[in-house]
Design a protein around this motif. Structure first.
Motif, PDB file in Angstrom:
ATOM      1  N   GLN A   1     -10.345 -30.313  32.535  1.00 20.95           N
ATOM      2  CA  GLN A   1      -9.482 -29.324  33.188  1.00 20.95           C
ATOM      3  C   GLN A   1      -9.627 -29.435  34.698  1.00 20.95           C
ATOM      4  OE1 GLN A   1      -9.990 -25.377  31.671  1.00 20.95           O
ATOM      5  NE2 GLN A   1      -8.373 -24.506  32.950  1.00 20.95           N
ATOM      6  N   GLN A   3      -8.852 -27.339  38.337  1.00 16.57           N
ATOM      7  CA  GLN A   3      -8.476 -26.110  39.035  1.00 16.57           C
ATOM      8  C   GLN A   3      -8.122 -26.464  40.472  1.00 16.57           C
ATOM      9  OE1 GLN A   3     -12.001 -23.740  38.294  1.00 16.57           O
ATOM     10  NE2 GLN A   3     -10.995 -22.686  36.599  1.00 16.57           N
ATOM     11  N   LEU A   4      -7.039 -25.852  40.960  1.00 17.77           N
ATOM     12  CA  LEU A   4      -6.495 -26.204  42.265  1.00 17.77           C
ATOM     13  C   LEU A   4      -6.397 -24.969  43.156  1.00 17.77           C
ATOM     14  CD1 LEU A   4      -3.576 -28.395  40.882  1.00 17.77           C
ATOM     15  CD2 LEU A   4      -5.770 -29.218  41.756  1.00 17.77           C
ATOM     16  N   VAL A   5      -6.846 -25.091  44.394  1.00 17.25           N
ATOM     17  CA  VAL A   5      -6.783 -23.985  45.350  1.00 17.25           C
ATOM     18  C   VAL A   5      -6.198 -24.498  46.663  1.00 17.25           C
ATOM     19  CG1 VAL A   5      -8.075 -22.249  46.628  1.00 17.25           C
ATOM     20  CG2 VAL A   5      -8.789 -22.878  44.303  1.00 17.25           C
ATOM     21  N   CYS A  22      -5.377 -28.894  49.474  1.00 13.56           N
ATOM     22  CA  CYS A  22      -5.514 -28.491  48.081  1.00 13.56           C
ATOM     23  C   CYS A  22      -6.864 -29.013  47.593  1.00 13.56           C
ATOM     24  CB  CYS A  22      -4.377 -29.054  47.251  1.00 13.56           C
ATOM     25  SG  CYS A  22      -4.531 -28.759  45.475  1.00 13.56           S
ATOM     26  N   ALA A  24      -9.506 -29.499  44.669  1.00  9.01           N
ATOM     27  CA  ALA A  24      -9.492 -29.632  43.220  1.00  9.01           C
ATOM     28  C   ALA A  24     -10.904 -29.647  42.666  1.00  9.01           C
ATOM     29  CB  ALA A  24      -8.768 -30.906  42.815  1.00  9.01           C
ATOM     30  N   SER A  25     -11.089 -28.979  41.561  1.00  8.44           N
ATOM     31  CA  SER A  25     -12.360 -29.040  40.853  1.00  8.44           C
ATOM     32  C   SER A  25     -12.128 -29.713  39.510  1.00  8.44           C
ATOM     33  CB  SER A  25     -12.942 -27.637  40.647  1.00  8.44           C
ATOM     34  OG  SER A  25     -12.070 -26.864  39.853  1.00  8.44           O
ATOM     35  N   GLY A  26     -13.131 -30.382  39.024  1.00 12.10           N
ATOM     36  CA  GLY A  26     -12.976 -31.089  37.757  1.00 12.10           C
ATOM     37  C   GLY A  26     -13.253 -32.559  37.941  1.00 12.10           C
ATOM     38  N   TYR A 112      -1.325 -28.944  35.707  1.00 17.68           N
ATOM     39  CA  TYR A 112      -2.044 -27.822  36.311  1.00 17.68           C
ATOM     40  C   TYR A 112      -1.376 -27.414  37.620  1.00 17.68           C
ATOM     41  CZ  TYR A 112      -5.724 -29.384  33.131  1.00 17.68           C
ATOM     42  OH  TYR A 112      -6.428 -29.758  32.027  1.00 17.68           O
ATOM     43  N   TRP A 113      -1.351 -26.088  37.842  1.00 17.24           N
ATOM     44  CA  TRP A 113      -0.794 -25.523  39.069  1.00 17.24           C
ATOM     45  C   TRP A 113      -1.875 -24.853  39.899  1.00 17.24           C
ATOM     46  CZ3 TRP A 113       4.018 -26.383  40.672  1.00 17.24           C
ATOM     47  CH2 TRP A 113       5.028 -26.632  39.738  1.00 17.24           C
ATOM     48  N   GLY A 114      -1.679 -24.891  41.228  1.00 24.89           N
ATOM     49  CA  GLY A 114      -2.429 -24.017  42.106  1.00 24.89           C
ATOM     50  C   GLY A 114      -1.690 -22.705  42.270  1.00 24.89           C
ATOM     51  N   GLN A 115      -2.324 -21.735  42.936  1.00 24.31           N
ATOM     52  CA  GLN A 115      -1.731 -20.393  43.033  1.00 24.31           C
ATOM     53  C   GLN A 115      -0.715 -20.291  44.156  1.00 24.31           C
ATOM     54  OE1 GLN A 115      -4.483 -21.207  44.522  1.00 24.31           O
ATOM     55  NE2 GLN A 115      -4.339 -20.264  46.547  1.00 24.31           N
TER      56      GLN A 115
END
Length: 123
Positions: A1, A3-5, A22, A24-26, A112-115
């Motif tokens: 997975q 995660q994007l910020v 942006c 990314a974690s993972g 996957y989307w960021g917010q």
């Protein structure tokens, strides 16, 4: 997975510049193509730039071609969007996305989307 910020949005006058980031974690980040999308009020979310997993094959929408540059740093799990010569019509919420695939005409599938981060360009 993944995660994007996103970060780096803000308000700027027409003709100015902003750089979106942006994070990314993972552990599988570098296996994904990445893209930037934007959504203005009352409009659909559209892809504006994409980049392959190794940093090649950049795609740009006609509306940003020559003004925006997408890049990535896989060692830092980061994707960037350098935005120059900003126009009021660039005002939107900008989203980072991990892509399953994209084409050279902008077709794509997001996994996957960021917010999102707001960009406002005043005239």
């Amino acid at each position: 997975q993944v995660q994007l910020v996103e970060s780096g949005g803000g308000s700027v006058q027409a003709g100015g510049s902003l750089r979106l980031s942006c994070a990314a974690s993972g552990r599988t980040f570098d296996s994904y193509a990445m893209g930037w999308f934007r959504q203005a009020p009352g409009k659909e979310r559209d892809i504006i730039a994409a980049i392959g997993w190794s940093g090649g094959n950049p795609y740009y929408a006609d509306s940003v071609q020559g003004r925006f540059t997408i890049s990535r740093d896989n060692a830092k799990n980061m994707v960037y969007l350098q935005m120059n010569s900003l126009k009021p019509e660039d005002t939107a919420v900008y989203h980072c996305a991990a892509l399953k695939w994209y084409s050279n005409v902008g077709s794509n599938e997001v996994e996957y989307w960021g917010q999102g981060t707001q960009v406002t360009v005043s005239s």
